[in-house]
Design an enzyme around this catalytic site. Structure first.
Site, PDB file in Angstrom:
ATOM      1  N   SER A 121      -3.334  10.739 -20.461  1.00 44.98           N
ATOM      2  CA  SER A 121      -3.284  11.367 -19.139  1.00 44.98           C
ATOM      3  C   SER A 121      -3.431  12.883 -19.471  1.00 44.98           C
ATOM      4  O   SER A 121      -3.682  13.462 -18.525  1.00 44.98           O
ATOM      5  CB  SER A 121      -1.977  11.228 -18.558  1.00 44.98           C
ATOM      6  OG  SER A 121      -1.656   9.818 -18.490  1.00 44.98           O
ATOM      7  N   GLU A 154     -10.634   8.552 -13.598  1.00 41.04           N
ATOM      8  CA  GLU A 154     -11.294   9.880 -14.107  1.00 41.04           C
ATOM      9  C   GLU A 154     -11.958   9.614 -15.559  1.00 41.04           C
ATOM     10  O   GLU A 154     -11.487   8.923 -16.465  1.00 41.04           O
ATOM     11  CB  GLU A 154     -10.102  10.940 -14.508  1.00 41.04           C
ATOM     12  CG  GLU A 154      -9.505  11.398 -13.396  1.00 41.04           C
ATOM     13  CD  GLU A 154      -8.456  12.264 -13.312  1.00 41.04           C
ATOM     14  OE1 GLU A 154      -8.250  13.300 -12.410  1.00 41.04           O
ATOM     15  OE2 GLU A 154      -7.582  12.192 -14.144  1.00 41.04           O
ATOM     16  N   ASN A 192      -3.572  14.956 -12.534  1.00 43.20           N
ATOM     17  CA  ASN A 192      -2.313  15.143 -13.106  1.00 43.20           C
ATOM     18  C   ASN A 192      -1.950  16.698 -13.280  1.00 43.20           C
ATOM     19  O   ASN A 192      -0.990  17.115 -13.049  1.00 43.20           O
ATOM     20  CB  ASN A 192      -2.004  14.603 -14.618  1.00 43.20           C
ATOM     21  CG  ASN A 192      -1.811  12.906 -14.468  1.00 43.20           C
ATOM     22  OD1 ASN A 192      -1.686  12.443 -13.147  1.00 43.20           O
ATOM     23  ND2 ASN A 192      -1.985  12.267 -15.498  1.00 43.20           N
TER      24      ASN A 192
END
Ligand SMILES: NC(=O)c1ccc[n+]([C@@H]2O[C@H](COP(=O)([O-])OP(=O)(O)OC[C@H]3O[C@@H](n4cnc5c(N)ncnc54)[C@H](O)[C@@H]3O)[C@@H](O)[C@H]2O)c1
Length: 595
Positions: A121, A154, A192
């Site tokens: 992430s 993503e 994020n």
């Protein structure tokens, strides 16, 4: 011809890995699911089975399909089982050393043409890729939680990722029914980078006892239409994972203090409160892994005490003639309160009365209220142009222009006119409530009642308690909200209260991301809607709210909190200067004149 991807491997079957296995298996791929130990493997398999069983229960999957799906998955301990995979996705804990070690090992085990992907992430995909002898075949595939449900992936390419690898992974995402946005390798990618500052800030509100966990979550759900509140989301993500992501983003993303993990997160992780997966985080769950919240020592009790402390309210004064005042008059009149509307003249009163009638008529047409209820609501309102008519009301709600001098003068007059014991409320969204209170001799009776626009529709009211507000005045405000069938959240008297304080910095960050040319308004809107389930992307919302309004709120937040990261994005300032204020002028981040 692109690659086929007949068989894929997933490393790590925790919160994300188990979900990713399910995504592949559901879409007809054979999956080799790998863990570090027998125990972890068993837990991963249970997570997968639990999720599939829930899908069968909800009628989303047939019992036969369940067996076919499970038949596609093979479980193994150790990476050696992955020698035949065309693609491997790693989903182990968010630590660079661990991921690099696993990628070095995968490079040794996997066939030469296999693509190696990480679900990181926040870590650098580039740094992970150089642990292998094939960095051009390493890519980021960032799924969202829960992976079987969230549509976004993503796709993160590094400076050395081969173009055909990017294209093949994009095609694979489409085959999985996912929507991808392809971006460069930057801390937090799109979603994020925009989400975690907000989550961290929400935790800091809990830590500072600014508002309760329930109130913060309810505020963001009801005020912004988010699918879950920030603290429930922290529990879903896992506090240990969230800590690592924040810490990495802080170090990689320019040491923005808003990403420095709030100390409470570390304390909770140390105490084993990891969120849903451990059965307790900000909330307590039925059992580890369960989404069902159960009561604990922090759960508010059905408040017998507060109810007895509330003062009786039957007659309400509403001061003002704008959108908010008109909506608030409607809300009170429909809920059965007697309402005295005070405007600055008969003409304004007539206009407000007209708008009220139009709105109530719409309600009748839509079947929300009967003609009798409409007439009764209108009959409960008396119209006046003098504040003296507020001498016998039990509560006054002011919704006049957002200027402190005007509000202060009004509160001083109300102090002279109103009977003792009246609760005086301001609907301000950005001024300090205490500044209104000090214009009176009855500071304990002054609260904020922050309604959302349109007041008859939005279910949330922020009840703002100043450092001088009495418990009784707060309890009265809460009881009134309950009678209005609005959800009241109580918070302290700080700029932006809960919703605006958490919402606008995120919107401002999205503008900064476009300004830095990292991504486009379209991709960012997509990412937040499909990755986080937001009802609107940040640019859609900015255009609806108005860029001038957004800039004004962001400036207030910056001036009060002096947080460097809250400084308004220069691009936002420029658009406002250029007159691109959003939908109301047909041009904001997007041009609406041709649509
Ligand atoms: N939690 C989220 O909401 C979320 C969302 C998107 C991406 N991510 C990313 O996904 C990755 C995994 O996060 P998570 O929340 O699923 O973590 P988690 O702690 O729930 O699961 C990690 C799993 O990896 C296993 N593991 C550890 N070492 C291993 C090894 N050497 N070989 C095989 N398995 C090993 C652990 O046993 C555990 O089951 C992280 O990079 C995280 O940043 C998380």
């Amino acid at each position: 011809m692109g690659r086929e991807f007949a068989s894929v491997g997933v490393v790590g079957l925790g919160t994300m890995g188990a979900g990713i296995v399910e995504v592949f298996a559901r879409n007809g791929l054979s999956v080799m699911a790998v863990e570090v130990s027998d125990g972890a493997l068993q837990r991963g398999e249970e997570t997968l089975r639990g999720s599939i069983d829930r899908a069968v229960k909800r009628g989303k999957l047939s019992a036969d399909d369940r067996e076919v799906l499970l038949g596609r998955v093979t479980f193994a301990v150790g990476l050696d089982a992955l020698h035949d995979a065309d693609l491997v996705i790693e989903a182990v804990p968010e630590r660079l050393d661990l991921k690099q070690r696993i990628f070095a090992e995968l490079d040794r085990v996997c066939k030469a043409e296999a693509i190696l992907a990480t679900n990181t992430s926040s870590l650098s995909v580039t740094e992970i890729s150089v642990a292998t002898g094939r960095p051009n075949q390493v890519i980021g595939m960032h799924f969202f939680n829960p992976a079987p449900i969230m549509k976004l992936v993503e796709v993160v390419r590094t400076v050395v990722t081969a173009e055909d690898v990017v294209t093949d992974i994009e095609a694979l995402c489409a085959r999985l029914g996912k929507v991808d946005v392809t971006i460069n390798d930057r801390a937090g990618f799109i979603a994020n980078a925009l989400l975690f500052g907000y989550l961290n800030q929400a935790v800091s509100m809990v830590e500072a006892k600014y508002a309760s966990r329930e109130d913060i979550d309810a505020a963001m759900k009801l005020g912004c239409g988010l699918p879950m509140g920030p603290l429930a989301l922290m529990d879903l993500i896992g506090l240990d994972t969230a800590y690592e992501i924040l810490d990495t983003m802080y170090r990689r993303g320019g040491r923005d203090r808003r990403h420095a993990p709030v100390p409470l997160i570390k304390q909770m992780v140390t105490a084993g409160l990891l969120g849903r997966k451990s059965g307790r985080g900000f909330y307590t769950y039925e059992k580890p892994g369960s989404p069902v919240v159960v009561a604990d020592e922090f759960t508010p009790r059905a408040d017998a005490e507060a109810a007895t402390a509330a003062r009786a309210i039957a007659k309400v004064g509403v001061v003002g003639s704008g959108t908010m005042a008109t909506g608030i008059i409607e809300v009170f009149a429909r809920a059965g309160f007697e309402v005295v509307s005070v405007t600055r003249g008969a003409e304004k009163s007539a206009a407000v009365c007209e708008t009220l009638k139009t709105s109530l008529n719409k309600g009748v047409v839509r079947g929300k209220l009967t003609e009798q209820q409409r007439d009764a609501a209108i009959g409960r309102v008396t119209w006046s142009a003098t504040l003296e008519h507020l001498s016998d009301v039990d509560l006054v709600v002011e919704a006049v222009v957002e200027e402190l001098s005007v509000k202060k003068a009004l509160f001083a007059s109300l102090d002279e006119i109103c009977k003792p014991g009246v609760v005086l409320a301001t609907t301000t969204s950005s001024l300090p409530v205490i500044a209104c209170a000090v214009a009176t001799e009855r500071l304990a009776d002054v609260v904020g009642l922050h309604f959302f626009n349109p007041a008859p529709v939005m279910g949330l009211v922020e009840v703002v308690r100043t450092i001088r507000t009495s418990d009784e005045a707060v309890a009265t405000a809460q009881a009134v909200c309950q009678a209005l069938q609005k959800h009241a959240v109580v918070c302290a008297d700080r700029s932006g209260f809960v919703v605006n304080a958490l919402l606008f910095p995120y919107l401002n960050d999205a503008v900064k991301m476009v300004e830095a040319s990292y991504s486009t308004a379209d991709d960012i809107d997509h990412a937040m809607k499909l990755g986080c389930g937001y009802p609107m992307g940040p640019f859609e919302l900015l255009d609806v709210v108005g860029l001038d309004v957004s800039l004004a709120i962001q400036r207030e937040l910056y001036l009060e909190l002096r947080e460097p990261g809250f400084a308004p994005a220069p691009l936002l300032e420029h658009l406002v200067t250029a007159g691109y204020l959003g939908r109301k002028v047909s041009r904001g981040f997007r041009d609406y004149s041709k649509r």
